[in-house]
Design a protein around this motif. Sequence first.
Motif, short mmCIF file in Angstrom:
data_model
loop_
_atom_site.label_atom_id
_atom_site.label_comp_id
_atom_site.label_asym_id
_atom_site.label_seq_id
_atom_site.Cartn_x
_atom_site.Cartn_y
_atom_site.Cartn_z
N VAL A 1 1.84 -64.44 45.21
CA VAL A 1 1.19 -65.76 45.19
C VAL A 1 1.81 -66.69 44.15
O VAL A 1 2.01 -67.88 44.41
CB VAL A 1 -0.33 -65.62 45.00
N THR B 1 -1.23 -63.76 51.47
CA THR B 1 -0.62 -64.43 50.32
C THR B 1 -0.06 -65.81 50.68
O THR B 1 -0.09 -66.72 49.86
CB THR B 1 0.48 -63.57 49.69
N THR C 1 -3.04 -68.13 50.83
CA THR C 1 -3.61 -68.27 49.48
C THR C 1 -2.76 -69.21 48.64
O THR C 1 -3.28 -70.09 47.94
CB THR C 1 -3.71 -66.89 48.80
N SER C 2 -1.43 -69.04 48.70
CA SER C 2 -0.58 -69.92 47.87
C SER C 2 -0.69 -71.35 48.37
O SER C 2 -0.61 -72.29 47.58
CB SER C 2 0.88 -69.44 47.87
#
Lengths: 339, 268
Positions: free
Chosen positions: B131, B94, B97-98
């Motif tokens: 996220v 995460t 991804t963020s």
Amino acid sequence: MNSVSLSDYKDVWVFIEQIDGKISDVSWELMGIGRQLADERKAKLSGVLLGSQVAGLASEAFYRGADSVYVMDGPILKDYRTRAYTQGIVELARKYKPETFLIGATTLGRDLSGAVATELRTGLTADCTGLSIDPETGLLQQTRPAFGGHIMATIYCAEKRPQMATVRPRVMRMPPRDPSRTGEIVSEKLGLTEEDVKTKRIDFIEEVGKALHIADARVIVSGGRGLGEAKNFSLLKELASVIGGTVGSSRPPVDAGWISPEHQVGQTGNTVRPKVYFAIGISGAIQHLVGMQGSDIIVAINKDTNAPIFKVAHYGIVGDLFRVVPALTKTFRERMKKS
Amino acid sequence: MHAVVCIKQVPDTTEVKIDPKTNTLMRKGVPSIANPYDLHALEEALHLKDRYGGKVTAISMGPTQAREVIKKAISLGADDGILLCDVVFAGSDTLATSYILSQAIREINERERVDVILVGKQAIDGDTAQVGPGIATRLGIPPLTYVLRIDDVDLKGRKIRVERMLETGREVVEASLPVLLTTVKEANEVRYASLPNLVKAIRHEVKVWNKNSFPLDPSQCGLKGSPTQVKKIFAPPAREIKVEIIPDGEKAPEQAAALLAEKLDLKL
């Protein structure tokens, strides 16, 4: 350049969630598992408490096992806002360097933990069902279900600190309470002004008495596809009212519009841990089980003897729910009258 | 009004199982879908477009097959879509991804100011709900999570008012724009695709951005940029409880009910 090594990070921290001066139970549940983890690491357990005029709440943390509590108190922290609480915790974490940080997976906790972990550029594992220390490496072993509960995964955060994890309410047990315990309070001031926080609470509309509270219910009477149509939820409502329960539902009735979503139990609904869970006309798909298999006692009523629900139930009746449920309601009503 | 919606392609988790012999995921033949919560986020963005005019851009980070969720978004009414696709992104947790999503949104914002970013409250495969707040934190904007309703958007005054669904009630919050919202499924009903939009989606060429298309530090992507690692996966432990079937549900339900009540009586 001053480089920080992993060994500079010590101790287990637990976020103490308070709303309007009332501490959420999950904070103490985490204090319990936190104490175990701290003992294994031969380290301290500390609570982290933010709010306005909340310093007096810290003593309960000592009774539940904390050695110290970091307190940040100020009017800017009165109502939870992501920016203010995130900044406060990040400042504390950077200064005092915890090795592990646990937060309850409530709406507040889930909002807060993602922001804190991102700010600290560290790892965060959500909704852990198991936490333990790896005896070889000393790392936090974070276990959680994934893919709707079809698999369990154990996750490590080897190189970043703190190791962060969230745990849902009622997954860990409440620790004992020892009112003779004391500890240290460390007070810090938040370095933020009201202008820095770009959100404002305008209003709060309480909705008590609705199935919004199903996660806290002691008895739940849940229905599934086997009910056939919306009006048959009335059978469950009657049973629930006689035994003091809340009506729940698996996903299909909610999708079909037979009952509103706040009653839903399961992967995309609520996680519940009541004393007694009635699964009526519910087959027992894994997405549903994930939401209720922590119940103390599971009772399944289903006409299909092969329904998977019978694999997780403690008691079961194989038969027609349209006869069994009214009979149950009648029996309980008579028992209530007698006592 | 420019809204950006992040949509994740996920396996339909009702179908995913673990092979008990090898302890690995059996993903073969499991259909992929757009994360349902993200479709509710998209629906909320389309409501904003209906009310205030403007544009909805859908983005997704994923392998090439994730093109399908962009096309799905176009079919529902999104104006534009971008797939963020590069082998370097694979294995992102995460945090990574963020990072990737927020860098893409920065680039989009450079070209056309973004007012609202919408994401679903969580993805049904990871279930972490991290996220959304992660993107907001990186962009330095407020995250408003669990949004049930958008009451009002004041584009000139740069303010938004929403209702958030908390455990004990609804919180009304005002925030400055730009803002990031995560939506609950109770917020709306996802619309059906209109025929013109379906045709538009079929014809739409999905833009694909790779690691060179927007400013990115590769060390913050993929496995390299992911502080958490899955050490092992295993099948959930089998429960040891054997059910006690109370007779006789079919022939004498009243009797069975009475027996059950007796057993439960002490516990209730």
